[in-house]
Write a protein that holds these residues in place. Structure first.
Motif, PDB file in Angstrom:
ATOM      1  N   GLN A 144       7.130 -23.762  11.628  1.00  0.00           N
ATOM      2  CA  GLN A 144       7.103 -23.513  10.198  1.00  0.00           C
ATOM      3  C   GLN A 144       7.728 -22.154   9.899  1.00  0.00           C
ATOM      4  N   PRO A 145       8.622 -22.075   8.919  1.00  0.00           N
ATOM      5  CA  PRO A 145       9.258 -20.803   8.626  1.00  0.00           C
ATOM      6  C   PRO A 145       8.262 -19.809   8.036  1.00  0.00           C
ATOM      7  N   GLU A 146       8.433 -18.537   8.410  1.00  0.00           N
ATOM      8  CA  GLU A 146       7.610 -17.484   7.830  1.00  0.00           C
ATOM      9  C   GLU A 146       8.093 -17.209   6.404  1.00  0.00           C
ATOM     10  N   PRO A 147       7.175 -16.997   5.456  1.00  0.00           N
ATOM     11  CA  PRO A 147       7.611 -16.635   4.116  1.00  0.00           C
ATOM     12  C   PRO A 147       8.240 -15.256   4.114  1.00  0.00           C
ATOM     13  N   ALA A 148       9.249 -15.064   3.283  1.00  0.00           N
ATOM     14  CA  ALA A 148       9.917 -13.772   3.203  1.00  0.00           C
ATOM     15  C   ALA A 148       9.022 -12.756   2.504  1.00  0.00           C
ATOM     16  N   LEU A 149       9.292 -11.488   2.789  1.00  0.00           N
ATOM     17  CA  LEU A 149       8.545 -10.405   2.169  1.00  0.00           C
ATOM     18  C   LEU A 149       8.833 -10.381   0.667  1.00  0.00           C
ATOM     19  N   VAL A 150       7.779 -10.419  -0.134  1.00  0.00           N
ATOM     20  CA  VAL A 150       7.923 -10.357  -1.584  1.00  0.00           C
ATOM     21  C   VAL A 150       8.140  -8.901  -1.980  1.00  0.00           C
ATOM     22  N   VAL A 151       8.991  -8.676  -2.978  1.00  0.00           N
ATOM     23  CA  VAL A 151       9.264  -7.303  -3.406  1.00  0.00           C
ATOM     24  C   VAL A 151       7.999  -6.717  -4.033  1.00  0.00           C
ATOM     25  N   PRO A 152       7.401  -5.672  -3.405  1.00  0.00           N
ATOM     26  CA  PRO A 152       6.168  -5.096  -3.943  1.00  0.00           C
ATOM     27  C   PRO A 152       6.432  -4.323  -5.227  1.00  0.00           C
ATOM     28  N   ALA A 153       5.401  -4.186  -6.045  1.00  0.00           N
ATOM     29  CA  ALA A 153       5.502  -3.359  -7.243  1.00  0.00           C
ATOM     30  C   ALA A 153       5.833  -1.933  -6.837  1.00  0.00           C
ATOM     31  N   GLY A 154       6.779  -1.328  -7.548  1.00  0.00           N
ATOM     32  CA  GLY A 154       7.180   0.034  -7.218  1.00  0.00           C
ATOM     33  C   GLY A 154       8.480   0.091  -6.442  1.00  0.00           C
ATOM     34  N   LEU A 155       8.899  -1.049  -5.852  1.00  0.00           N
ATOM     35  CA  LEU A 155      10.174  -1.109  -5.146  1.00  0.00           C
ATOM     36  C   LEU A 155      11.117  -2.038  -5.897  1.00  0.00           C
ATOM     37  N   THR A 156      12.408  -1.814  -5.729  1.00  0.00           N
ATOM     38  CA  THR A 156      13.407  -2.676  -6.363  1.00  0.00           C
ATOM     39  C   THR A 156      13.858  -3.740  -5.378  1.00  0.00           C
ATOM     40  N   ALA A 157      14.466  -4.787  -5.916  1.00  0.00           N
ATOM     41  CA  ALA A 157      14.963  -5.872  -5.054  1.00  0.00           C
ATOM     42  C   ALA A 157      16.020  -5.347  -4.087  1.00  0.00           C
ATOM     43  N   ASP A 158      16.771  -4.319  -4.500  1.00  0.00           N
ATOM     44  CA  ASP A 158      17.798  -3.755  -3.622  1.00  0.00           C
ATOM     45  C   ASP A 158      17.195  -3.055  -2.410  1.00  0.00           C
ATOM     46  N   GLN A 159      15.924  -2.689  -2.504  1.00  0.00           N
ATOM     47  CA  GLN A 159      15.294  -1.966  -1.397  1.00  0.00           C
ATOM     48  C   GLN A 159      14.662  -2.902  -0.370  1.00  0.00           C
ATOM     49  N   VAL A 160      14.604  -4.203  -0.653  1.00  0.00           N
ATOM     50  CA  VAL A 160      13.959  -5.152   0.254  1.00  0.00           C
ATOM     51  C   VAL A 160      14.982  -6.189   0.699  1.00  0.00           C
ATOM     52  N   HIS A 161      15.160  -6.293   2.014  1.00  0.00           N
ATOM     53  CA  HIS A 161      16.140  -7.227   2.578  1.00  0.00           C
ATOM     54  C   HIS A 161      15.441  -8.123   3.590  1.00  0.00           C
ATOM     55  N   HIS A 162      15.940  -9.351   3.721  1.00  0.00           N
ATOM     56  CA  HIS A 162      15.282 -10.342   4.580  1.00  0.00           C
ATOM     57  C   HIS A 162      16.216 -10.810   5.682  1.00  0.00           C
ATOM     58  N   GLY A 163      15.577 -11.094   6.837  1.00  0.00           N
ATOM     59  CA  GLY A 163      16.233 -11.805   7.937  1.00  0.00           C
ATOM     60  C   GLY A 163      17.305 -11.022   8.639  1.00  0.00           C
ATOM     61  N   GLY A 164      17.756 -11.686   9.773  1.00  0.00           N
ATOM     62  CA  GLY A 164      18.894 -11.186  10.544  1.00  0.00           C
ATOM     63  C   GLY A 164      18.779  -9.813  11.039  1.00  0.00           C
ATOM     64  N   SER A 174       0.824  -1.213   0.000  1.00  0.00           N
ATOM     65  CA  SER A 174       0.000   0.000   0.000  1.00  0.00           C
ATOM     66  C   SER A 174       0.858   1.263   0.000  1.00  0.00           C
ATOM     67  N   MET A 175       2.015   1.185   0.657  1.00  0.00           N
ATOM     68  CA  MET A 175       2.876   2.361   0.801  1.00  0.00           C
ATOM     69  C   MET A 175       4.062   2.352  -0.154  1.00  0.00           C
ATOM     70  N   ALA A 176       4.093   1.411  -1.096  1.00  0.00           N
ATOM     71  CA  ALA A 176       5.267   1.252  -1.974  1.00  0.00           C
ATOM     72  C   ALA A 176       5.648   2.538  -2.713  1.00  0.00           C
ATOM     73  N   PRO A 177       4.703   3.282  -3.313  1.00  0.00           N
ATOM     74  CA  PRO A 177       5.110   4.514  -4.014  1.00  0.00           C
ATOM     75  C   PRO A 177       5.774   5.529  -3.089  1.00  0.00           C
ATOM     76  N   VAL A 178       5.251   5.663  -1.884  1.00  0.00           N
ATOM     77  CA  VAL A 178       5.826   6.623  -0.921  1.00  0.00           C
ATOM     78  C   VAL A 178       7.204   6.165  -0.474  1.00  0.00           C
ATOM     79  N   ILE A 179       7.346   4.867  -0.213  1.00  0.00           N
ATOM     80  CA  ILE A 179       8.634   4.309   0.217  1.00  0.00           C
ATOM     81  C   ILE A 179       9.680   4.486  -0.885  1.00  0.00           C
ATOM     82  N   ALA A 180       9.284   4.205  -2.124  1.00  0.00           N
ATOM     83  CA  ALA A 180      10.219   4.329  -3.251  1.00  0.00           C
ATOM     84  C   ALA A 180      10.639   5.781  -3.448  1.00  0.00           C
ATOM     85  N   ALA A 181       9.680   6.709  -3.356  1.00  0.00           N
ATOM     86  CA  ALA A 181       9.979   8.125  -3.571  1.00  0.00           C
ATOM     87  C   ALA A 181      10.939   8.659  -2.513  1.00  0.00           C
ATOM     88  N   ALA A 182      10.874   8.101  -1.304  1.00  0.00           N
ATOM     89  CA  ALA A 182      11.742   8.566  -0.224  1.00  0.00           C
ATOM     90  C   ALA A 182      13.074   7.815  -0.186  1.00  0.00           C
TER      91      ALA A 182
END
Length: 339
Positions: free
Chosen positions: A319-339, A163-171
């Motif tokens: 059961q392991p939680e599924p990782a956050l899928v890269v939302p439309a509007g964000l790049t893979a470099d902007q989404v990191h998983h775990g740790g 829902s917030m992907a455009p705002v997150i990407a713009a910032a």
């Protein structure tokens, strides 16, 4: 309590002359006396420990009662404020709707008059802003019946970030998710909790206008079966003088805004029977504690690897939680998983 000892004072010979020859005298029951003293000391020790435990429990219950009374008083004040705000909002919304209608009618008539058209657009923009304020007031004041369903924390974060992907990407903000595999499914109302998470993410992005990292974390509350969700930013944090008032209605530290965003978040979490807390740690950290789903609604993750044949299934598996899928509007470099 005073402990007894098994020391006995022997009478002086001058006080008790020796018995006549040939008269039998019983020896003092020293062993029996020592046994009685030992039993007495054990009882006093147990009573002392019980007294200390009861004192500590009274302190804990008194603190819980004080906290519950504070929460009850706050709820009553918010309910009264909400009723008043709802009445005012309804009274304002009717004339606002009329102003907006007339402004829209004028748009077609002023298309060939740039200067007047620009003034009209400012009026329309102001009306929209007032409408947004009225909408926030109504959201804050309305009843919040909770229709709970169970869902994994990562699913809640995924929906809010999308829902917030455009705002997150713009910032130019990086999103880091850290969902523990031990996190229980969250028992929540999807619409209400989504609104709360979106409000928190919006606040976090506004606190990092030059970019930063938004961390969405989840784990199990160690003291209960609840799920604990955390929204963390790397902004300047919250002024210590304001942190105690941050959830008060209409309180804001920003030039724009109604000051109702965090008040609505607080109401949503309260309606779920949960708790919300905030502190600073290299940025603002909001922690939501929400009821975990009943055991009957703990469903395995469909994407999890099943147990191998013959494996010992007597121990509970996580059961392991599924990782956050890269939302439309964000790049893979902007989404990191775990740790």
């Amino acid at each position: 309590m005073t402990r007894m000892t098994d020391r006995t004072d022997h009478p002086r010979q001058s006080d008790h002359p020796a018995p006549p020859a040939g008269v039998a005298v019983d020896s003092p029951p020293t062993a029996d006396l020592a046994e009685i003293i030992g039993a007495y000391n054990q009882v006093t020790d147990r009573l002392q420990r019980s007294h200390e435990m009861l004192t500590e429990e009274v302190r804990r219950l008194s603190a819980e009662l004080a906290s519950a009374n504070t929460a009850l008083q706050r709820s009553r004040r918010l309910a009264a404020l909400g009723e008043m705000a709802a009445g005012i909002a309804h009274e304002i919304r009717n004339p606002l709707a009329a102003i907006q209608l007339y402004a829209e009618l004028l748009e077609s008539d002023l298309g060939h008059m740039p200067e007047q058209y620009d003034v009209l657009q400012r009026i329309v923009s102001a009306v929209r802003g007032l409408n947004a304020i009225v909408t926030d007031v109504l959201h804050f004041s309305r009843d919040m019946p909770v229709r709970p369903v169970a869902a994994p924390a990562s699913e809640l974060f995924q929906r809010a970030v999308e829902s917030m992907a455009p705002v997150i990407a713009a910032a130019h903000i990086n999103v880091h998710d850290d969902v523990s595999p031990h996190t229980p499914p969250v028992y929540h109302d999807p619409d209400l909790l989504h609104r709360a998470l979106v409000n928190l993410i919006r606040n976090a992005t506004e606190a990092m206008p030059e970019g930063g990292t938004l961390t969405l974390a989840a784990d199990a509350d160690t003291d209960s079966d609840a799920a604990r969700l955390t929204v963390r930013d790397t902004g300047p944090g919250i002024n210590p003088d304001a942190i105690d008032r941050i959830f008060n209605p209409f309180f804001t530290t920003r030039a724009a805004g109604t000051g109702l965003g965090l008040a609505i978040v607080h109401r949503v979490i309260d309606a779920h029977g949960g708790a919300i807390a905030v502190h600073n740690d290299r940025g603002a950290v909001f922690t939501l504690t929400l009821p975990g789903a009943p055991k009957s609604e703990h469903h395995p993750d469909p994407g999890a690897t099943p147990d191998p044949a013959g494996a010992d299934n007597t121990a509970a598996t996580v059961q392991p939680e599924p990782a956050l899928v890269v939302p439309a509007g964000l790049t893979a470099d902007q989404v990191h998983h775990g740790g």
